[in-house]
Design a protein around this motif. Structure first.
Motif, PDB file in Angstrom:
ATOM      1  N   ASP A  32     -38.034 -37.244  35.907  1.00  0.00           N
ATOM      2  CA  ASP A  32     -37.267 -36.024  35.643  1.00  0.00           C
ATOM      3  C   ASP A  32     -37.353 -35.792  34.131  1.00  0.00           C
ATOM      4  O   ASP A  32     -38.389 -36.109  33.546  1.00  0.00           O
ATOM      5  CB  ASP A  32     -35.836 -36.137  36.211  1.00  0.00           C
ATOM      6  CG  ASP A  32     -35.039 -37.279  35.600  1.00  0.00           C
ATOM      7  OD1 ASP A  32     -35.567 -37.967  34.690  1.00  0.00           O
ATOM      8  OD2 ASP A  32     -33.889 -37.500  36.016  1.00  0.00           O
ATOM      9  N   GLU A  33     -36.326 -35.270  33.509  1.00  0.00           N
ATOM     10  CA  GLU A  33     -36.421 -35.013  32.062  1.00  0.00           C
ATOM     11  C   GLU A  33     -35.768 -36.129  31.249  1.00  0.00           C
ATOM     12  O   GLU A  33     -35.455 -35.945  30.079  1.00  0.00           O
ATOM     13  CB  GLU A  33     -35.769 -33.662  31.727  1.00  0.00           C
ATOM     14  CG  GLU A  33     -36.504 -32.467  32.275  1.00  0.00           C
ATOM     15  CD  GLU A  33     -37.859 -32.233  31.612  1.00  0.00           C
ATOM     16  OE1 GLU A  33     -38.024 -32.591  30.434  1.00  0.00           O
ATOM     17  OE2 GLU A  33     -38.761 -31.719  32.291  1.00  0.00           O
ATOM     18  N   THR A  74     -34.645 -31.666  36.443  1.00  0.00           N
ATOM     19  CA  THR A  74     -34.361 -31.470  35.011  1.00  0.00           C
ATOM     20  C   THR A  74     -33.271 -32.412  34.507  1.00  0.00           C
ATOM     21  O   THR A  74     -32.827 -32.291  33.369  1.00  0.00           O
ATOM     22  CB  THR A  74     -33.917 -30.025  34.710  1.00  0.00           C
ATOM     23  OG1 THR A  74     -32.637 -29.811  35.342  1.00  0.00           O
ATOM     24  CG2 THR A  74     -34.902 -29.005  35.214  1.00  0.00           C
ATOM     25  N   SER A 135     -30.900 -25.346  30.845  1.00  0.00           N
ATOM     26  CA  SER A 135     -32.075 -25.539  31.701  1.00  0.00           C
ATOM     27  C   SER A 135     -32.100 -24.558  32.865  1.00  0.00           C
ATOM     28  O   SER A 135     -32.842 -24.760  33.831  1.00  0.00           O
ATOM     29  CB  SER A 135     -32.025 -26.960  32.277  1.00  0.00           C
ATOM     30  OG  SER A 135     -30.741 -27.177  32.870  1.00  0.00           O
ATOM     31  N   GLU A 330     -35.412 -29.050  24.191  1.00  0.00           N
ATOM     32  CA  GLU A 330     -36.860 -29.286  24.196  1.00  0.00           C
ATOM     33  C   GLU A 330     -37.353 -29.627  22.793  1.00  0.00           C
ATOM     34  O   GLU A 330     -38.170 -30.528  22.605  1.00  0.00           O
ATOM     35  CB  GLU A 330     -37.590 -28.021  24.653  1.00  0.00           C
ATOM     36  CG  GLU A 330     -37.488 -27.761  26.142  1.00  0.00           C
ATOM     37  CD  GLU A 330     -38.282 -28.778  26.931  1.00  0.00           C
ATOM     38  OE1 GLU A 330     -39.391 -29.102  26.500  1.00  0.00           O
ATOM     39  OE2 GLU A 330     -37.765 -29.250  27.964  1.00  0.00           O
TER      40      GLU A 330
END
Ligand SMILES: Cc1cc2nc3c(=O)[nH]c(=O)nc-3n(C[C@H](O)[C@H](O)[C@H](O)COP(=O)(O)OP(=O)(O)OC[C@H]3O[C@@H](n4cnc5c(N)ncnc54)[C@H](O)[C@@H]3O)c2cc1C
Length: 464
Positions: A32-33, A74, A135, A330
């Motif tokens: 995932d993130e 996410t 997100s 990000e």
């Protein structure tokens, strides 16, 4: 995977609902993130119906195989990672908006709907779903419910939990159950809806969601306020609220964060040379009220040493400022390998939290960039590895992170405001809750998932 499990899954699902190792994008379901973590699933199920979800869960229950529900992938606490292998159950095909009830202000959706899609659909008919994680373009509403997601507008509008009024859940034995529904009042038995909010896929698979909607506010004002030092920016947060204004968003971006965003986007960010900026938004239906709120905010900002501000009053200018804020996560994460901590304290303690995390990271020689939902006292603290060796990085972060959480708890806060515990924070859960609270949570898990097949290895510490 055991061939009997696989053949049972093949019998229960259509061929295109099952993805096997080597299949298109199979690897995507293993991360995932969260940092750079990867755990391979043994098989991926992508059911197109609730009945198919039930069938997958029944096979998993029969064979004691782990089943990890996945939304948009996410998550930032490793919740969707199949740490013990087994089945990843993706909700990507359960992505219909079933009903927008304009009379009762409710929305019924499947869990795989992307949050931004849902928001845009209800806005077309003058309604509003305010919870907007940064997100929102890639996370799902099911993931938001499972994580109890927040976002910039939580200050005025609350988080996901404040909008979920009904859930359809497939339990660990494959049974489908409905809790709550399209009604604002319901005290018929336990409040099971809220038990599932933030349960991180460990108690059941959410297959249907009833959300409360609001009328869409007609006007908004957004401004960016620069400060010569970070402490003043943090002090401005309670100062604004003390003037009786509740902005819908009050976001903090220190200089290192602004500069990371500038580098990532390759275009200038206003006030990127300031020590810190606050992004502030007010909304409502009466423009005169908004103007007077902006004036009160201006007084509070000036009292905390803020000079000129950048006020965006057209939707295009506002979108530009929000694009900057939404890029923060990000931008910071692309600088270097990182660990992100999701600290939250009472708003008035924010200046102490900001000062404290800087001191801790300086003392341990770890570079840190923080930013976040300052109005909620929710600060995302990103530790950056940069040039450190693996051994130094591990040694230093293992010393710094518990200190950050201990500080958070000492200030009256806790160890996660909106990202959840998942995999990466479970070793710290004891710092956030007491033994009796942990035991009662374990008892709930045991009652609803006696075989421990639903998202094993999450939330509770490793020894469990
Ligand atoms: C750039 C960036 C910005 C972010 N900003 C925010 C923010 O502002 N606020 C915030 O709160 N979070 C934020 N997040 C974190 C993340 O987006 C949220 O936690 C989000 O709610 C996860 O949704 P998802 O669909 O991606 O879930 P996933 O990551 O797929 O899963 C998360 C957890 O939910 C469980 N789950 C998913 N769907 C279901 C279901 N249908 N039934 C049962 N369990 C389920 C999974 O098992 C897992 O435990 C951000 C992440 C990134 C990468």
């Amino acid at each position: 995977m055991d061939s009997k499990v696989l053949s049972d899954l093949q019998a229960a699902l259509a061929a295109d609902e099952l993805l096997l190792p080597g299949g298109l994008n199979f690897e995507n379901y293993g991360h995932d993130e969260t940092e750079d973590l990867y755990f391979a699933p043994e098989v991926v199920a992508r059911p197109k119906s609730v009945a198919a979800v039930q069938a997958v869960v029944r096979v998993a229950a029969q064979h004691n195989v782990p089943i990890v529900t996945r939304g948009g992938g996410t998550g930032l606490s490793g919740g969707a990672l199949p740490v013990q292998g087994g089945i990843v159950l993706s909700t990507e095909r359960l992505n219909s908006i079933l009903e927008i009830d304009r009379e009762n202000f409710f929305l019924q959706v499947e869990p795989g709907v992307i949050t931004q899609v849902l928001q845009e659909e209800v806005e077309k008919v003058g309604l509003f779903y305010p919870v907007d994680p940064a997100s929102r373009g890639s996370c799902t509403i099911g993931g938001n419910v499972a994580e109890g997601a927040g976002g910039p507008r939580a200050l005025k509008y609350g988080t996901t939990k404040d909008y979920v009024f009904g859930l359809d859940v497939v339990l660990a034995n494959g049974e489908l159950v409905r809790y709550g529904g399209k009604r604002l009042k319901d005290v018929t038995g336990f409040n099971m809806v809220q038990l599932f909010v933030g349960s991180e896929g460990t108690l059941g698979v959410i297959v249907g969601i009833t959300l409360k909607l609001l009328p869409l506010p007609r006007h908004r004002r957004t401004l960016m306020a620069p400060f010569a030092n970070l402490d003043d920016a943090a002090r401005a947060v309670p100062a604004i609220m003390q003037r009786g204004v509740i902005p819908c968003a009050l976001e903090l971006m220190p200089q290192a964060c602004l500069q990371a965003i500038e580098a990532r986007r390759g275009e200038p960010v206003p006030f990127s040379d300031a020590a810190a900026c606050l992004l502030i938004e007010v909304d409502g239906n009466d423009e005169a009220v908004l103007d007077s709120e902006i004036e009160l905010i201006g007084e509070a900002l000036a009292a905390c040493g803020c000079g000129d501000v950048n006020v965006a009053d057209s939707p295009a200018q506002q979108a530009k400022l929000w694009a900057i804020r939404r890029a923060a996560g990000e931008a910071v994460k692309t600088i270097s390998p990182y660990k992100e901590e999701d600290t939250v304290v009472p708003r008035s303690e924010l200046p102490n939290l900001v000062r404290g995390v800087h001191d801790i990271c300086n003392r341990h020689g770890v570079r840190m960039i923080c930013y976040g939902h300052a109005g909620d006292g929710n600060l995302h603290v990103n530790l950056l590895r940069e040039g450190l060796s693996e051994a130094e990085w591990t040694f230093r972060t293992e010393a710094a992170i518990p200190e950050i959480f201990e500080l958070t708890v000492r200030l009256g806060g806790t160890i996660s405001g909106e990202h959840g515990i998942g995999l990466v924070q479970r070793g710290y859960l004891h710092l956030g809750i007491g033994p009796a609270a942990m035991n009662s949570m374990r008892a709930v898990k045991q009652a609803l998932d006696p075989k421990g097949i639903l998202n094993p290895g999450k939330i509770f510490p490793e020894a469990d």
